[in-house]
Scaffold this motif. Sequence first.
Motif, mmCIF file in Angstrom:
data_model
loop_
_atom_site.group_PDB
_atom_site.id
_atom_site.type_symbol
_atom_site.label_atom_id
_atom_site.label_comp_id
_atom_site.label_asym_id
_atom_site.label_seq_id
_atom_site.Cartn_x
_atom_site.Cartn_y
_atom_site.Cartn_z
ATOM 1 N N GLY A 28 11.913 -1.415 4.137
ATOM 2 C CA GLY A 28 11.415 -2.269 5.200
ATOM 3 C C GLY A 28 10.506 -3.360 4.687
ATOM 4 O O GLY A 28 10.172 -3.409 3.494
ATOM 5 N N SER A 29 10.110 -4.249 5.595
ATOM 6 C CA SER A 29 9.089 -5.243 5.262
ATOM 7 C C SER A 29 7.757 -4.524 5.038
ATOM 8 O O SER A 29 7.629 -3.323 5.294
ATOM 9 C CB SER A 29 8.953 -6.262 6.379
ATOM 10 O OG SER A 29 10.196 -6.841 6.708
ATOM 11 N N TYR A 30 6.748 -5.274 4.591
ATOM 12 C CA TYR A 30 5.445 -4.659 4.324
ATOM 13 C C TYR A 30 4.346 -5.562 4.876
ATOM 14 O O TYR A 30 3.971 -6.559 4.265
ATOM 15 C CB TYR A 30 5.256 -4.433 2.823
ATOM 16 C CG TYR A 30 4.203 -3.399 2.494
ATOM 17 C CD1 TYR A 30 4.518 -2.041 2.532
ATOM 18 C CD2 TYR A 30 2.913 -3.772 2.153
ATOM 19 C CE1 TYR A 30 3.563 -1.084 2.235
ATOM 20 C CE2 TYR A 30 1.946 -2.826 1.856
ATOM 21 C CZ TYR A 30 2.273 -1.481 1.899
ATOM 22 O OH TYR A 30 1.323 -0.522 1.604
ATOM 23 N N ASP A 31 3.868 -5.218 6.093
ATOM 24 C CA ASP A 31 2.743 -5.945 6.684
ATOM 25 C C ASP A 31 1.437 -5.508 6.027
ATOM 26 O O ASP A 31 1.334 -4.398 5.485
ATOM 27 C CB ASP A 31 2.650 -5.670 8.188
ATOM 28 C CG ASP A 31 3.709 -6.405 8.996
ATOM 29 O OD1 ASP A 31 4.487 -7.173 8.408
ATOM 30 O OD2 ASP A 31 3.741 -6.213 10.227
ATOM 31 N N ILE A 32 0.432 -6.373 6.113
ATOM 32 C CA ILE A 32 -0.890 -6.057 5.602
ATOM 33 C C ILE A 32 -1.833 -5.893 6.781
ATOM 34 O O ILE A 32 -1.961 -6.784 7.626
ATOM 35 C CB ILE A 32 -1.412 -7.164 4.667
ATOM 36 C CG1 ILE A 32 -0.416 -7.394 3.516
ATOM 37 C CG2 ILE A 32 -2.790 -6.806 4.125
ATOM 38 C CD1 ILE A 32 -0.169 -6.190 2.637
ATOM 39 N N SER A 33 -2.491 -4.737 6.878
ATOM 40 C CA SER A 33 -3.393 -4.448 7.989
ATOM 41 C C SER A 33 -4.466 -5.520 8.116
ATOM 42 O O SER A 33 -5.011 -6.005 7.121
ATOM 43 C CB SER A 33 -4.054 -3.086 7.778
ATOM 44 O OG SER A 33 -4.934 -2.784 8.843
ATOM 45 N N ARG A 34 -4.735 -5.888 9.367
ATOM 46 C CA ARG A 34 -5.737 -6.885 9.753
ATOM 47 C C ARG A 34 -5.301 -8.318 9.483
ATOM 48 O O ARG A 34 -6.037 -9.260 9.814
ATOM 49 C CB ARG A 34 -7.100 -6.613 9.094
ATOM 50 C CG ARG A 34 -7.686 -5.234 9.426
ATOM 51 C CD ARG A 34 -9.056 -5.068 8.789
ATOM 52 N NE ARG A 34 -9.554 -3.712 8.870
ATOM 53 C CZ ARG A 34 -10.275 -3.222 9.876
ATOM 54 N NH1 ARG A 34 -10.554 -3.996 10.906
ATOM 55 N NH2 ARG A 34 -10.722 -1.975 9.855
ATOM 56 N N GLU A 35 -4.129 -8.526 8.887
ATOM 57 C CA GLU A 35 -3.629 -9.885 8.679
ATOM 58 C C GLU A 35 -2.908 -10.366 9.939
ATOM 59 O O GLU A 35 -2.414 -9.570 10.738
ATOM 60 C CB GLU A 35 -2.676 -9.933 7.489
ATOM 61 C CG GLU A 35 -3.346 -9.701 6.148
ATOM 62 C CD GLU A 35 -4.259 -10.839 5.745
ATOM 63 O OE1 GLU A 35 -3.939 -12.007 6.070
ATOM 64 O OE2 GLU A 35 -5.309 -10.559 5.126
ATOM 65 N N THR A 36 -2.833 -11.673 10.106
ATOM 66 C CA THR A 36 -2.146 -12.255 11.262
ATOM 67 C C THR A 36 -0.952 -13.074 10.784
ATOM 68 O O THR A 36 -0.797 -14.249 11.110
ATOM 69 C CB THR A 36 -3.104 -13.122 12.088
ATOM 70 O OG1 THR A 36 -3.712 -14.102 11.241
ATOM 71 C CG2 THR A 36 -4.184 -12.261 12.720
ATOM 72 N N THR A 37 -0.104 -12.424 10.016
ATOM 73 C CA THR A 37 1.146 -13.029 9.567
ATOM 74 C C THR A 37 2.169 -11.925 9.391
ATOM 75 O O THR A 37 1.813 -10.755 9.167
ATOM 76 C CB THR A 37 0.951 -13.804 8.248
ATOM 77 O OG1 THR A 37 2.145 -14.494 7.917
ATOM 78 C CG2 THR A 37 0.614 -12.845 7.099
ATOM 79 N N TYR A 38 3.433 -12.268 9.523
ATOM 80 C CA TYR A 38 4.491 -11.292 9.309
ATOM 81 C C TYR A 38 4.689 -11.045 7.822
ATOM 82 O O TYR A 38 4.774 -11.984 7.025
ATOM 83 C CB TYR A 38 5.810 -11.782 9.901
ATOM 84 C CG TYR A 38 5.844 -11.882 11.398
ATOM 85 C CD1 TYR A 38 5.725 -10.743 12.195
ATOM 86 C CD2 TYR A 38 6.018 -13.103 12.030
ATOM 87 C CE1 TYR A 38 5.773 -10.828 13.582
ATOM 88 C CE2 TYR A 38 6.076 -13.196 13.413
ATOM 89 C CZ TYR A 38 5.949 -12.061 14.191
ATOM 90 O OH TYR A 38 5.996 -12.147 15.553
ATOM 91 N N CYS A 39 4.755 -9.768 7.442
ATOM 92 C CA CYS A 39 5.219 -9.363 6.118
ATOM 93 C C CYS A 39 4.255 -9.781 5.007
ATOM 94 O O CYS A 39 3.122 -10.181 5.266
ATOM 95 C CB CYS A 39 6.631 -9.878 5.864
ATOM 96 S SG CYS A 39 7.779 -9.532 7.222
ATOM 97 N N SER A 40 4.735 -9.664 3.764
ATOM 98 C CA SER A 40 3.928 -9.978 2.581
ATOM 99 C C SER A 40 4.878 -10.299 1.435
ATOM 100 O O SER A 40 6.083 -10.448 1.636
ATOM 101 C CB SER A 40 3.027 -8.782 2.226
ATOM 102 O OG SER A 40 3.815 -7.652 1.887
ATOM 103 N N ASP A 41 4.338 -10.378 0.234
ATOM 104 C CA ASP A 41 5.169 -10.757 -0.911
ATOM 105 C C ASP A 41 5.680 -9.561 -1.701
ATOM 106 O O ASP A 41 6.151 -9.704 -2.824
ATOM 107 C CB ASP A 41 4.403 -11.700 -1.839
ATOM 108 C CG ASP A 41 3.131 -11.072 -2.420
ATOM 109 O OD1 ASP A 41 2.768 -9.947 -2.001
ATOM 110 O OD2 ASP A 41 2.504 -11.699 -3.281
#
Length: 423
Positions: A28-41
């Motif tokens: 799956g994708s990987y969100d970062i907690s407390r961030e306000t953007t979809y997914c990560s690198d």
Amino acid sequence: MNPLLPLRHFVPDTEARVMPDGRLYLYGSYDISRETTYCSDILHVFSTDDLIHWTDHGVALRSQDIPWASKGHLLYAPDCIYRDGTYYLYFCMTGSYEGVAVSDSPAGPFHDPVPITPADQDSIDPAVFIDTDGQAYYFWGQFHLRGSKLNPDMKTLDLSTLNTCIIDEKEHGFHEGISIRKRNGIYYLLYTDISRGKATCISYAMSRSPLGPYKKGGVIIDNINCDPETWNNHGCMAKYKGQWYIFYHRSSQNSKFNRRVCIEPIFFDELGYIAEVPMTSQGAEPPLSAAAPVSAALACQMMHGPYIIPSADNEIEILSHATNGSWAAYRFLAFDGPHSFSITAAAAINGGTVEIWADSLLLGSCPVTPTGGWDIFRTFYCAVTPVSGIKTLYLVFRGNDLDRRLMDVKEFRFYRDYASPAC
């Protein structure tokens, strides 16, 4: 329980695959907690042999490892398939890049990425499928779904088979997030459906051929009210140890982001149609015991304000911003005739009352007085009407301050006797 993975992992857009070693792997994708953007690198891979205990296999792919894509783009919505000793991880990135990387392990790391032409820079959300006759197929797209056969190299498309509009938004509600499976000769396209106004549904369409035509079957799950700001949903269905499940995600932290994977069992009728299922707190496990402490963050639906956030120390999650008339649902709890109830809550200024409902039966009301701060939690008690069986628990919050935050809740539990303090 839902969500499936530990607090530190925010994984949406999941594909669940049973690999040759018998374990179920989650991509799956990987969100970062407390961030306000979809997914990560980065992309992580997880696996399990019981749907309860999960192994984090670490980072499987980084965007910096994609040589043909622009620097700084984010990775999302992967799918993975095994063929002839090799695992193929299909991925997409911001900028509509699409590609595939390979590994000799289902957990990765994946290497040697190459673009999938013409999907690369055309759209998003790849999905791969190998039919029972050995032919592989590749799907991608947003608003209208594209698909074709894959060549034997699993990296290039047979463009003579390309269908540029398998399903679309106008007829099927197709927004994005495709996944494909086969059961009893029927091909199921699962996708993010916007037909109810937001892209919160995972729906399915059915066909007797991988490339269609497809007819919409219905909604499998809708994650509306998992968070006040929830926007999308994306997942798959998978069969594990004889049972079919829907994997989907929920938003948290009063945002479209910070999404976490959840699971529910699903069921088919004699014609192959799938019944819509509600979000639950229990997921693939038995109902939660009302006699044990229950984390308030296991709420599966909330209305009129509350949402799930990490605690100040980031060790747990809590239910935050309960306001007058708001409620949180816990589906399902197993009751054994309790006579009392406790709730651990923080109330900086006003506090209020918590009504405790089991389905449509009001069990009692528990007053929560000010604790002096949002990080100061106290436990409050009240008597309740005994009830037995499997029920949906609703916590309904009441207070005099109509628009403001009344309380945050850490956990609650029920007791069979009156031995608890202040009862």
